[in-house]
Design a protein around this motif. Sequence first.
Motif, PDB file in Angstrom:
ATOM      1  N   LEU A 258       4.146   4.317  11.139  1.00  0.00           N
ATOM      2  CA  LEU A 258       2.897   4.487  10.674  1.00  0.00           C
ATOM      3  C   LEU A 258       1.979   5.396  11.248  1.00  0.00           C
ATOM      4  O   LEU A 258       0.908   5.744  11.167  1.00  0.00           O
ATOM      5  CB  LEU A 258       2.185   3.214   9.968  1.00  0.00           C
TER       6      LEU A 258
ATOM      7  N   ASN B 241      -7.471  -2.626   8.620  1.00  0.00           N
ATOM      8  CA  ASN B 241      -6.320  -2.247   7.779  1.00  0.00           C
ATOM      9  C   ASN B 241      -5.327  -3.304   8.250  1.00  0.00           C
ATOM     10  O   ASN B 241      -4.299  -3.649   7.528  1.00  0.00           O
ATOM     11  CB  ASN B 241      -5.802  -0.715   7.888  1.00  0.00           C
ATOM     12  N   ALA B 242      -5.399  -3.682   9.351  1.00  0.00           N
ATOM     13  CA  ALA B 242      -4.457  -4.522  10.019  1.00  0.00           C
ATOM     14  C   ALA B 242      -4.552  -5.936   9.575  1.00  0.00           C
ATOM     15  O   ALA B 242      -5.913  -6.437   9.125  1.00  0.00           O
ATOM     16  CB  ALA B 242      -4.429  -4.681  11.546  1.00  0.00           C
TER      17      ALA B 242
ATOM     18  N   GLN C   4      -0.586  -1.842  12.970  1.00  0.00           N
ATOM     19  CA  GLN C   4       0.518  -1.371  12.409  1.00  0.00           C
ATOM     20  C   GLN C   4       1.659  -0.795  13.119  1.00  0.00           C
ATOM     21  O   GLN C   4       1.969  -1.835  14.207  1.00  0.00           O
ATOM     22  CB  GLN C   4      -0.128   0.482  11.855  1.00  0.00           C
TER      23      GLN C   4
ATOM     24  N   PHE D  44       7.214  -0.477  10.268  1.00  0.00           N
ATOM     25  CA  PHE D  44       5.918   0.062   9.190  1.00  0.00           C
ATOM     26  C   PHE D  44       4.808  -0.950   9.434  1.00  0.00           C
ATOM     27  O   PHE D  44       4.177  -1.032   8.468  1.00  0.00           O
ATOM     28  CB  PHE D  44       6.255  -0.024   7.880  1.00  0.00           C
TER      29      PHE D  44
ATOM     30  N   ASP E 138       3.328  -4.821  10.158  1.00  0.00           N
ATOM     31  CA  ASP E 138       3.965  -6.293   9.604  1.00  0.00           C
ATOM     32  C   ASP E 138       5.174  -6.860  10.210  1.00  0.00           C
ATOM     33  O   ASP E 138       6.041  -7.635   9.441  1.00  0.00           O
ATOM     34  CB  ASP E 138       4.079  -6.129   8.103  1.00  0.00           C
TER      35      ASP E 138
ATOM     36  N   ARG F  58      -0.751  -7.032  -1.635  1.00  0.00           N
ATOM     37  CA  ARG F  58       0.356  -6.292  -2.186  1.00  0.00           C
ATOM     38  C   ARG F  58       1.740  -6.961  -1.904  1.00  0.00           C
ATOM     39  O   ARG F  58       2.086  -7.355  -0.561  1.00  0.00           O
ATOM     40  CB  ARG F  58       0.203  -5.002  -1.781  1.00  0.00           C
TER      41      ARG F  58
ATOM     42  N   VAL G 199       4.528  -1.630   3.441  1.00  0.00           N
ATOM     43  CA  VAL G 199       3.450  -1.572   2.419  1.00  0.00           C
ATOM     44  C   VAL G 199       2.875  -0.140   2.102  1.00  0.00           C
ATOM     45  O   VAL G 199       2.817   0.535   2.801  1.00  0.00           O
ATOM     46  CB  VAL G 199       2.202  -2.581   2.420  1.00  0.00           C
ATOM     47  N   GLY G 200       2.709   0.201   0.716  1.00  0.00           N
ATOM     48  CA  GLY G 200       2.119   1.463   0.464  1.00  0.00           C
ATOM     49  C   GLY G 200       3.173   2.371   0.141  1.00  0.00           C
ATOM     50  O   GLY G 200       4.325   1.731   0.213  1.00  0.00           O
TER      51      GLY G 200
ATOM     52  N   LEU H 112      -1.698   7.893  -1.494  1.00  0.00           N
ATOM     53  CA  LEU H 112      -1.100   7.278  -0.094  1.00  0.00           C
ATOM     54  C   LEU H 112      -0.707   5.840  -0.095  1.00  0.00           C
ATOM     55  O   LEU H 112      -0.104   5.277   1.006  1.00  0.00           O
ATOM     56  CB  LEU H 112      -2.036   7.826   1.095  1.00  0.00           C
ATOM     57  N   GLY H 113      -1.485   5.052  -0.995  1.00  0.00           N
ATOM     58  CA  GLY H 113      -1.367   3.565  -0.829  1.00  0.00           C
ATOM     59  C   GLY H 113      -2.063   3.038   0.436  1.00  0.00           C
ATOM     60  O   GLY H 113      -1.611   2.206   0.980  1.00  0.00           O
ATOM     61  N   THR H 114      -3.037   3.360   0.682  1.00  0.00           N
ATOM     62  CA  THR H 114      -3.826   3.036   1.958  1.00  0.00           C
ATOM     63  C   THR H 114      -4.607   1.837   1.680  1.00  0.00           C
ATOM     64  O   THR H 114      -4.414   1.279   0.444  1.00  0.00           O
ATOM     65  CB  THR H 114      -5.302   3.938   2.248  1.00  0.00           C
ATOM     66  N   THR H 115      -4.973   1.340   2.528  1.00  0.00           N
ATOM     67  CA  THR H 115      -5.617  -0.183   2.207  1.00  0.00           C
ATOM     68  C   THR H 115      -7.076  -0.220   1.813  1.00  0.00           C
ATOM     69  O   THR H 115      -7.356  -1.300   1.514  1.00  0.00           O
ATOM     70  CB  THR H 115      -5.559  -0.988   3.688  1.00  0.00           C
TER      71      THR H 115
ATOM     72  N   VAL I 272       1.419   7.701   6.397  1.00  0.00           N
ATOM     73  CA  VAL I 272       0.967   7.134   7.796  1.00  0.00           C
ATOM     74  C   VAL I 272      -0.527   6.576   7.749  1.00  0.00           C
ATOM     75  O   VAL I 272      -1.355   6.808   6.720  1.00  0.00           O
ATOM     76  CB  VAL I 272       0.927   7.886   8.741  1.00  0.00           C
ATOM     77  N   THR I 273      -0.748   5.906   8.873  1.00  0.00           N
ATOM     78  CA  THR I 273      -2.200   5.392   8.800  1.00  0.00           C
ATOM     79  C   THR I 273      -2.864   6.716   9.770  1.00  0.00           C
ATOM     80  O   THR I 273      -2.003   7.747   9.926  1.00  0.00           O
ATOM     81  CB  THR I 273      -2.609   4.179   9.680  1.00  0.00           C
TER      82      THR I 273
HETATM   83  P1  IMP Z   1      -4.787   3.188   6.009  1.00  0.00           P
HETATM   84  O1  IMP Z   1      -4.376   2.432   7.347  1.00  0.00           O
HETATM   85  O2  IMP Z   1      -5.523   2.025   5.366  1.00  0.00           O
HETATM   86  O3  IMP Z   1      -5.088   4.291   6.061  1.00  0.00           O
HETATM   87  O4  IMP Z   1      -3.233   3.103   5.238  1.00  0.00           O
HETATM   88  C1  IMP Z   1      -2.126   4.115   5.349  1.00  0.00           C
HETATM   89  C2  IMP Z   1      -0.940   3.304   5.120  1.00  0.00           C
HETATM   90  O5  IMP Z   1      -0.855   2.672   6.404  1.00  0.00           O
HETATM   91  C3  IMP Z   1      -0.674   2.588   4.149  1.00  0.00           C
HETATM   92  O6  IMP Z   1       0.723   2.674   3.565  1.00  0.00           O
HETATM   93  C4  IMP Z   1      -1.070   1.189   4.316  1.00  0.00           C
HETATM   94  O7  IMP Z   1      -0.282   0.187   3.620  1.00  0.00           O
HETATM   95  C5  IMP Z   1      -0.516   1.012   5.918  1.00  0.00           C
HETATM   96  N1  IMP Z   1      -0.872   0.173   6.606  1.00  0.00           N
HETATM   97  C6  IMP Z   1      -2.242   0.126   7.258  1.00  0.00           C
HETATM   98  N2  IMP Z   1      -2.301  -1.066   8.074  1.00  0.00           N
HETATM   99  C7  IMP Z   1      -1.130  -1.649   7.743  1.00  0.00           C
HETATM  100  C8  IMP Z   1      -0.697  -2.833   8.584  1.00  0.00           C
HETATM  101  O8  IMP Z   1      -1.384  -3.482   9.346  1.00  0.00           O
HETATM  102  N3  IMP Z   1       0.334  -3.617   8.183  1.00  0.00           N
HETATM  103  C9  IMP Z   1       1.469  -2.615   7.349  1.00  0.00           C
HETATM  104  N4  IMP Z   1       1.009  -1.296   6.760  1.00  0.00           N
HETATM  105  C10 IMP Z   1      -0.342  -0.793   6.960  1.00  0.00           C
END
Ligand code: IMP
Length: 395
Positions: free
Chosen positions: A187, A39-40, A183, A12, A14, A262, A232-233, A123-126, A197-198
């Motif tokens: 994801l 987000n990374a 990611q 997922f 990390d 987080r 995460v998320g 969704l717990g996005t970043t 997912v992202t």
């Molecule tokens: P988003 O990418 O910000 O839309 O987040 C969507 C999901 O992907 C959430 O659960 C985030 O926590 C997870 N996520 C996004 N980027 C990363 C990353 O680089 N590492 C781990 N989880 C990530």
Amino acid sequence: MAKNIAVIGMQFGDEGKGKIIDFLAEDADVIARFNGGNNAGHTLKVNDKETILHLIPSGILHKGKINIIGNGLVVDPNVLMEEIENLRNNGVKVTPDNLIVSENAHIILEKHIREDKEKNKHLGTTARGIGPAYTDKAARSGVRVIDYINKNKSPLNPFVKNTTLMINSLIDKNKKVLFEGAQGTLLDIDHGTYPYVTSSNATVGGVCTGLGIGPKKVDSVLGVAKAYTSRVGSGPFPTELKDRTGEKIREIGKEFGSTTGRPRRIGWFDALMCKYSGMVNGTDSIVLTKLDVLSGLEQIKICVGYKHNTKIIKDFTTNVGILENSEPVYEELNGWMEDISDVKKFDELPQNAQKYVKRIEELLEVPVCIVSVGPERNQTLILKKEFLFDSKPSK
Ligand code: IMP
């Protein structure tokens, strides 16, 4: 020996891709990111100094490398300029010669960040605007970097080029390219645990679409997997540990988000999940990271099946309903007590640590080429060189 290598997360995110990319970058000429945005969070530790990169490829810390931000990314211009400034303040050279941004990447606008914060909480996005920026891209209402710099007098301008032409020409000139994934497979918008997912392809197909190269240009696919799992998320996580063992691993492994801070959810290694990732990515070999974090545990578990109602499932599924209502079936292995962070060779690891790695290799049916036993570059054990770059300079 491989000429071009893709580094892909098998869980997922990390998984420790940043460290591995930084390690491999030494022998690469070009480091190219193909998906995601800020987000990374790639945490790199060199000579005791920690650097966290969100957007800029992890090769930037090496002199004389070309770092590319491909068309598959979404770029927040403010974050990018801030990251450039931070690196420069730390003595790292960042110029249009060593950092190039694709004119076809998309821009994250203020409204995308606002929307992400307001609408995507569940969704717990970043909350960095990633999803809404990709949504606008798909709706043909997005803003590409080229359009943005034509309209704004942005400090970004000198960094922007046609990276598709550039990367193909570099590959034709036999330059060694490292494709940096952000990611992880679970994801991925197509192959992950949708909707948790992202919004981009974190799997190997993203290398082609996110940079504009043909699939045969990828010689070696390295799947990076952590010796346990974290997430995460929100979203399903069959092997999640909600007990003291999980807390211990979180503390020892410093499992707190490098982008959001987080606490990461922690669980045992899931062989079903990683076997699936190996399949989706055509993974040639595995990099197993953070093995040192598991030192001191009496027993270590590997998930080898899911019990769903009365059935035992042996193949991973992205069906969230099944994942949420399954009990993991574990195989238990004896742990090791020794600190392994100074070990330099695989056969110097405690027997039980070697057995753990070998069992993962067997279950995944993919060879392990690197084991990482700490955050520093020199805490990296190489088991199989053939999947990596030739360490001679490219011609
Ligand atoms: P988003 O990418 O910000 O839309 O987040 C969507 C999901 O992907 C959430 O659960 C985030 O926590 C997870 N996520 C996004 N980027 C990363 C990353 O680089 N590492 C781990 N989880 C990530």
